[in-house]
Design an enzyme around this catalytic site. Structure first.
Site, PDB file in Angstrom:
ATOM      1  N   HIS A 169      19.260 -82.147  -9.089  1.00 38.29           N
ATOM      2  CA  HIS A 169      20.709 -81.959  -9.179  1.00 38.29           C
ATOM      3  C   HIS A 169      21.056 -81.767 -10.646  1.00 38.29           C
ATOM      4  O   HIS A 169      20.670 -82.581 -11.502  1.00 38.29           O
ATOM      5  CB  HIS A 169      21.458 -83.168  -8.623  1.00 38.29           C
ATOM      6  N   HIS A 218      25.539 -74.778  -0.777  1.00 37.40           N
ATOM      7  CA  HIS A 218      26.404 -75.965  -0.876  1.00 37.40           C
ATOM      8  C   HIS A 218      26.017 -76.896   0.275  1.00 37.40           C
ATOM      9  O   HIS A 218      24.886 -77.359   0.356  1.00 37.40           O
ATOM     10  CB  HIS A 218      27.862 -75.535  -0.831  1.00 37.40           C
ATOM     11  N   ARG A 272      45.268 -69.406 -11.415  1.00 36.41           N
ATOM     12  CA  ARG A 272      45.104 -67.950 -11.425  1.00 36.41           C
ATOM     13  C   ARG A 272      44.346 -67.556 -12.691  1.00 36.41           C
ATOM     14  O   ARG A 272      44.940 -67.168 -13.701  1.00 36.41           O
ATOM     15  CB  ARG A 272      46.474 -67.270 -11.379  1.00 36.41           C
ATOM     16  N   ASP A 288      21.721 -84.018  -0.343  1.00 35.93           N
ATOM     17  CA  ASP A 288      21.421 -83.104   0.764  1.00 35.93           C
ATOM     18  C   ASP A 288      20.147 -83.553   1.497  1.00 35.93           C
ATOM     19  O   ASP A 288      20.097 -83.560   2.724  1.00 35.93           O
ATOM     20  CB  ASP A 288      21.231 -81.669   0.255  1.00 35.93           C
ATOM     21  N   PHE A 344      16.139 -81.239  -3.460  1.00 34.44           N
ATOM     22  CA  PHE A 344      15.561 -81.919  -4.618  1.00 34.44           C
ATOM     23  C   PHE A 344      16.179 -81.390  -5.911  1.00 34.44           C
ATOM     24  O   PHE A 344      16.351 -80.191  -6.086  1.00 34.44           O
ATOM     25  CB  PHE A 344      14.043 -81.737  -4.648  1.00 34.44           C
TER      26      PHE A 344
END
Length: 408
Positions: free
Chosen positions: A297, A258, A389, A345, A295
């Protein structure tokens, strides 16, 4: 072209999916793509595509759909916060890319994401650190995210429980928390605007750099139900304090798949720069089956618009020419080898590399910006009043089999 190799459009037709989903299948390892004849398009083995289509037909059903929804599959909950389109994320119907280009600040985007209306939760100054927290908050020797995750639970002791407060009060708590988190990431006293606080800590007096940080924060502010946002929503659904939801988001963001991908992208560029041939270095890495962090996505098969915006700004900035040549060479080599383009990123890492900064500020920018989105999701989830949940599909040893083993 080999008859067994088919273009993306034909693969999508056989599978009954969109191009974005096809790209997601490749990123998850369900399909393998290869460069097309022009080295920019991608092709796929017909046999692999047809085999996957058969598996899909056999595996259809509610349980199968629920399992697939956990990895960019079917939507699992409703939100009014953000929408992802090919041209980038939209915050409550407004383009994040357009907002970044127009000069919006993170505070502007937070007001929008939190649906503040006429209220300005940033009207009051955040104040200084409580005495017992100040030594921890200003300890520059600690890693930024660790410092934030250590101090934020203690800060919760000094504010009313957000779940029990009215909406204006909860937004005011969120505004203070947004500023405090940014200050914790750079071990300084909280003060706004956030982009100036961060920029002055890393490159004091550099207005151009501050503008890049501002745009990066805006573009990182939210991205629908990503891993960290989902973690924050799950915690928020229990009625936990906003501070607890933020810590959940920070913990999820820290992982290498992440937010931690910024450090991996930074390292990729450093390794490429040290090589004698960047094109060969990137191509060999890809051919060995190694990934190219920064690189591609899954939600932007044609390229991440957030990255394109930041790269355009970076290219216009007065930065080191040699570093920019390296960055451009890595970008070109990665697209030639894999067909993938830079994502956010990579551009966060590129901003740091081009300004002579280490990798850590890239993740700090991501964390400072994304906090606005986590808080928006927490506020929305708690207003809905529902507990998240889900159920699990048990695939382990059955009780009957366990009993048989015990009697052997």
């Amino acid at each position: 072209m080999d008859r067994d190799l088919i273009p993306a459009a034909e693969a999508c037709r056989i599978l009954g999916i969109s191009a974005a989903t096809l790209y997601a299948y490749v990123s998850r390892g369900l399909l393998e793509s290869r460069p097309g004849a022009d080295h920019r398009s991608r092709v796929y083995r017909r046999q692999d595509v047809e085999r996957l289509a058969q598996r899909k037909r056999l595996g259809r059903g509610p349980a199968r759909g629920a399992a697939q929804s956990l990895d960019r599959g079917l939507p699992v909950l409703e939100t009014r916060i953000s929408l992802i389109r090919p041209d980038g994320p939209y915050y409550r119907g407004r383009s994040a890319v357009a907002a970044a280009e127009a000069g919006a600040t993170l505070e502007d985007i937070a007001r929008l994401l939190w649906d503040c209306g006429s209220q300005d939760p940033f009207a009051d100054p955040p104040g200084d650190w409580p005495a017992r927290i100040k030594p921890l908050a200003t300890d520059a020797a600690l890693p930024p995210l660790s410092r934030a995750m250590a101090a934020i639970p203690l800060l919760a002791l000094h504010v009313p429980h957000s779940f029990q407060a009215d909406q204006p009060t909860r937004r005011a708590v969120a505004a203070t928390l947004l500023r405090q988190n940014a200050a914790l990431l750079v071990a300084r006293r909280p003060a706004g605007p956030v982009h100036r606080l961060l920029a002055d800590a890393w490159r004091p007096g550099d207005a151009g750099f501050a503008g890049l940080v501002r745009a990066a924060l805006v573009l990182c502010a939210d991205h629908e139900l990503n891993v960290s946002a989902f973690a924050a929503r799950v915690v928020a659904s229990t009625g936990a304090h906003l501070h607890a939801t933020v810590c959940a988001g920070l913990a999820a963001l820290s992982g290498p798949r992440h937010g931690g991908a910024t450090a991996r992208a930074y390292a990729l560029v450093e390794s490429a720069r040290d090589s004698t041939d960047i094109d060969r270095f990137i191509a060999r890495r890809w051919q060995r089956g190694e990934d190219l962090p920064g690189f591609g996505h899954a939600l932007y098969p044609d390229g991440d618009p957030r990255a394109a915006t930041l790269l355009a700004m970076l290219r216009a900035a007065p930065v080191d020419a040699g570093t920019m040549r390296t960055l451009e060479a890595v970008i070109a080599a990665a697209e030639a080898a894999s067909g993938r383009r830079p994502n956010v990123d990579f551009t966060l890492a590129a901003i740091c590399l081009a300004h002579g900064l280490p990798a850590a500020p890239a993740l700090s920018m991501f964390a400072a910006g994304r906090l606005a989105g986590w808080l928006a999701h927490a506020l929305e989830q708690q207003a809905q009043g529902q507990l998240i949940r889900p159920r699990a599909s048990y695939t382990g040893l059955q009780p009957e089999a366990d009993a048989d083993v015990a009697h052997d």
